[in-house]
Design a protein around this motif. Structure first.
Motif: not given
Length: 212
Positions: A134-157
């Protein structure tokens, strides 16, 4: 609509969130998978894969949470759970699948039961297995989010398919004491979701079959 599901199933939770976000009414039908209800003849007659969730809608039976949510999104387009543009849809699906296809399959109930019953893994080792993947997967998820523009939710507002997958995963991860440190975008999206009524109404504690 009838939703056959289990309160603690993260896949079921995803579909409940989508239904609540879209304001769709449905009949809640509990299937206690921890007790093996999904393997009994009555449910097996409905569900070819004997898994939850199963949605009965329009005289059809739909399985697999991701397919169900996309069906709901196509039939009831507002509010949209996928962006209007092809690139945005691909990015949201990638986020959602990082959880549904990478984290969830190795940590779901039947896998954990197999570790204990067949491989004779003790409780501490089973929990360590869960936390690791779970932790390994969430770290990968965080890296994907960090590559996206700032947002309120995972993607966009507004919540998307990605948020429908993230929230149940965090709920289950909390039960296993997963470390959420160093995941600022992930946890910010989770917190943004949990102030919304739809996510509150869909959570396990609000389900009629909830067990403490």
């Amino acid at each position: 609509m009838k939703l056959h599901n289990y309160f603690r199933s993260s896949a079921s939770f995803r579909v409940r969130i989508a239904l609540e976000l879209k304001g769709l009414r449905y009949e809640y039908i509990p299937v206690h998978i921890a007790k093996g209800d999904h393997k009994k003849e009555a449910y097996a007659a409905l569900s070819a894969d004997t898994l939850v969730p199963l949605l009965e809608v329009d005289c059809e039976k739909l399985s697999q949470s991701m397919a169900i949510i996309e069906y709901l999104d196509e039939k009831h387009p507002e509010p949209a759970l996928l962006p209007a543009d092809a690139l945005g849809r691909a990015k949201v699906r990638a986020l959602a699948q990082s959880i549904a296809c990478e984290i969830h399959p190795v940590n779901n109930l039947r896998v954990l039961k197999y570790l204990v019953r067949e491989l004779k893994v003790d409780e501490a080792a089973k929990n360590a297995w869960y936390r690791h993947w779970c932790r390994e997967g969430l770290e990968a998820f965080e890296r994907q989010l960090a590559a996206l523009p700032p947002s309120t939710f995972c993607y966009g507002d507004a919540p998307t398919l990605a948020d429908c997958c993230l929230v149940p995963q965090i709920f289950n991860a909390k039960r296993f004491d997963v470390d959420f440190g160093g995941l600022p975008r992930t946890m910010a999206a989770y917190e943004a979701c949990m102030v919304l009524e739809a996510f509150q109404k869909a959570q396990p504690s609000a389900c009629p079959d909830n067990e403490a």
